[in-house]
Scaffold this motif. Structure first.
Motif, short mmCIF file in Angstrom:
data_model
loop_
_atom_site.label_atom_id
_atom_site.label_comp_id
_atom_site.label_asym_id
_atom_site.label_seq_id
_atom_site.Cartn_x
_atom_site.Cartn_y
_atom_site.Cartn_z
N SER A 165 4.16 76.56 -55.93
CA SER A 165 2.80 76.69 -55.39
C SER A 165 2.81 77.45 -54.06
CB SER A 165 2.20 75.30 -55.15
OG SER A 165 2.01 74.65 -56.37
N ASP A 178 2.29 67.45 -62.14
CA ASP A 178 3.28 68.23 -62.88
C ASP A 178 4.52 67.42 -63.26
OD1 ASP A 178 1.70 70.50 -62.76
OD2 ASP A 178 2.57 71.15 -60.84
N ARG A 187 1.26 81.37 -52.92
CA ARG A 187 0.33 81.52 -51.80
C ARG A 187 0.91 82.43 -50.72
NH1 ARG A 187 -0.64 77.13 -54.74
NH2 ARG A 187 -2.61 75.98 -54.59
N LYS A 191 -2.35 71.85 -69.67
CA LYS A 191 -1.30 72.52 -68.89
C LYS A 191 -0.62 73.57 -69.78
CE LYS A 191 -2.00 70.36 -65.04
NZ LYS A 191 -2.48 71.11 -63.88
N SER A 249 -8.62 69.66 -58.88
CA SER A 249 -7.75 70.81 -59.15
C SER A 249 -7.54 71.64 -57.90
CB SER A 249 -8.36 71.68 -60.25
OG SER A 249 -7.70 72.93 -60.29
N ALA A 250 -6.28 71.74 -57.49
CA ALA A 250 -5.96 72.58 -56.33
C ALA A 250 -6.12 74.05 -56.66
CB ALA A 250 -4.52 72.32 -55.89
N GLN A 251 -5.99 74.37 -57.94
CA GLN A 251 -6.15 75.78 -58.32
C GLN A 251 -7.60 76.20 -58.17
OE1 GLN A 251 -4.38 76.24 -62.22
NE2 GLN A 251 -2.31 76.16 -61.37
C1 S3P Z 1 -1.07 74.14 -58.77
C2 S3P Z 1 -1.97 73.14 -59.03
C3 S3P Z 1 -1.89 72.23 -60.17
C4 S3P Z 1 -0.50 72.27 -60.83
C5 S3P Z 1 0.03 73.65 -60.98
C6 S3P Z 1 0.11 74.36 -59.63
C7 S3P Z 1 -1.27 75.01 -57.60
O1 S3P Z 1 -2.86 72.61 -61.12
O2 S3P Z 1 -0.54 71.63 -62.09
O3 S3P Z 1 1.33 73.62 -61.55
O4 S3P Z 1 -0.33 75.71 -57.20
O5 S3P Z 1 -2.38 74.99 -57.04
P1 S3P Z 1 -4.36 72.03 -61.00
O6 S3P Z 1 -4.74 72.14 -59.61
O7 S3P Z 1 -5.20 72.87 -61.90
O8 S3P Z 1 -4.24 70.61 -61.48
#
Ligand code: S3P
Length: 439
Positions: free
Chosen positions: A26, A319, A30, A346, A171-173
């Motif tokens: 992650s 994860d 970034r 996932k 969701s961090a994404q």
């Molecule tokens: C991630 C966020 C997670 C994680 C992914 C990496 C990220 O997904 O499962 O492997 O780097 O922001 P979600 O935020 O969609 O759950």
């Protein structure tokens, strides 16, 4: 297409020694994205040289950013500033990487040029409306397939405006995609999350001099600022360390030290869950490195017991469930997971993939719509399928430590998306994995 690879993990044994697993995936993504739009030169060390993070790196290069490396985890990014990205000549292919696609979608929504994001078969099945819909509310124009999947066609030159978005999923994404778009939006962009998710984007923006305001479960920033390059140190990925935390916990006689692991509190659910199951994991030498907490983790074998996993840990260990299911299979009694429907979208449907494989190995593992019920038992020998999912492949390799015979795992090439050298490192620590390549 990469070669087909199967693993054959030898049964029994224990894990022993000291190791640093590869860099955090992650944070590596970034570092490339934010370094690219910063002013000045960003030197990254500890970068994850694996397919997913390399897909982000290649995409930024395609948009005219000069990036040197990676070489032994070192990358130098010559940032082009907020408005220096160039139109890519062709679609940006992001392989298996959901993080690349969702975060870049946010970053590209506010650019003056058009772009197209594509991915492999698995990525092309994953839901993208969770980012395109709020981005559309900000003024972006992004086409998906009728199913809401990639390819994503992002129309450039749209004027974005900030929104206040209440995320329906933790969701961090999604959060990160909106913050990246928010950098280019007029006014303030705020995201409220239903539960804490990883906050690497917020920390790195802050480290590069961008004001991010956080209050409770809400994060806000104003568009129109700038990022100033700085050196970045990527800690070892706790999501990769997790395989060995579980391996050492389940294999009698094990004792391991995992060095320089990122222990950001939004990522440490795996430690909390394993401890609740009875594991012995010590956090040694905690320190701050470039805005992220880091420590060495010492883990020794302990008999585990089944638990009901508290739902508050789900986004903090999202994860790690494939390998946590293996811990549950080795524990005494029943383990119940609920509130984890996200696992179904996932890299594979991780509830189904793990339940199928555990059942083949003789474990009573019952999938539910949002989790799994697992009775601890004896793991047998057998042939399981990873469904092209790196974390499923590695989880079943770890299961071999407690299996009655070898475990063959089909389709493991994607381990390279997050953990190059996994089989070699496992071998050095005490788990022999034969890597079988097919043409
Ligand atoms: C991630 C966020 C997670 C994680 C992914 C990496 C990220 O997904 O499962 O492997 O780097 O922001 P979600 O935020 O969609 O759950």
């Amino acid at each position: 297409m990469s070669k087909r690879i199967d693993f054959i993990a030898r049964s029994g044994g224990h894990l022993e020694g000291q190791a640093r697993v590869p860099g955090d995936k992650s944070i590596s993504h970034r570092a490339i994205m934010l370094g690219s739009i910063a002013e000045g030169e960003t030197c990254v060390q500890g970068f994850l040289e694996a397919e997913d993070a390399l897909a982000t790196l290649a995409a930024c290069r395609q948009m005219g950013v000069r990036i040197e490396g990676p070489e032994q985890g070192r990358v130098t990014i010559r940032g082009v500033g907020m408005h220096g990205l160039k139109a890519p000549g062709e679609p940006l292919y992001l392989g298996n990487s959901g993080t690349s696609m969702r975060l870049l979608c946010g970053l590209l929504a506010g650019q003056p040029f058009d772009s197209v994001l594509t991915g492999d078969e698995s990525l092309s099945r994953r839901p993208m409306r969770r980012v395109t819909e709020p981005l559309r509310q900000m003024g972006a124009e992004i086409d998906t397939t009728p199913d809401g999947t990639a390819p994503l066609h992002i129309h450039g030159g749209r004027k974005l405006h900030g929104i206040h978005y209440d995320m329906p999923v933790a969701s961090a994404q999604v959060k990160s995609a909106l913050l990246l778009a928010g950098l280019y939006a007029e006014g303030e962009t705020c995201v409220t999350e239903p539960a804490p998710t990883r906050d690497h984007t917020e920390r790195m923006l802050d480290g590069l001099g961008y004001e991010v305001r956080r209050q409770g479960n809400r994060v806000c920033l104003r568009g129109g600022g700038r990022l100033t390059a700085a050196d970045l140190d990527v800690p070892a990925d706790i999501s990769s360390a997790a395989f060995f935390l579980v391996g050492a916990s389940i294999a009698p006689g094990s004792e391991l030290i995992l060095e320089h692991v990122g222990i950001n509190p939004t990522r440490t659910g795996v430690i909390d869950i394993l401890r609740l199951m009875g594991a012995k994991i010590e956090v040694l030498n905690p320190r701050m490195v470039g805005g992220e907490p880091v420590a060495d983790l010492r883990v020794v074998h302990r008999p585990l017991k089944g638990i009901h996993i508290p739902e508050k840990f789900v986004p903090l260990a999202i994860d790690e469930f494939p390998v946590l299911f293996v811990a549950a299979a080795c524990a005494e009694g029943e383990t119940v997971l609920t509130g984890a429907e996200e696992l179904r979208v996932k890299e594979s449907d991780r509830i189904q993939s793990m339940a199928d494989g555990l059942q083949i190995l003789g474990i009573d593992a019952r999938p539910t719509p949002d989790g799994m019920i697992i009775q601890g038992g004896r793991i047998g020998s057998g042939r399981v399928h990873s469904h092209g999912d790196h974390r499923i492949a590695m989880a079943f390799a770890i299961a071999a430590l407690r299996a009655s015979g070898p475990i063959e795992i089909e389709d493991c090439a994607n381990v390279n998306t997050s953990f190059p050298g996994f089989a070699e490192l496992a071998g050095r620590l005490g788990l022999a994995i034969e890597v079988v390549e097919h043409d």
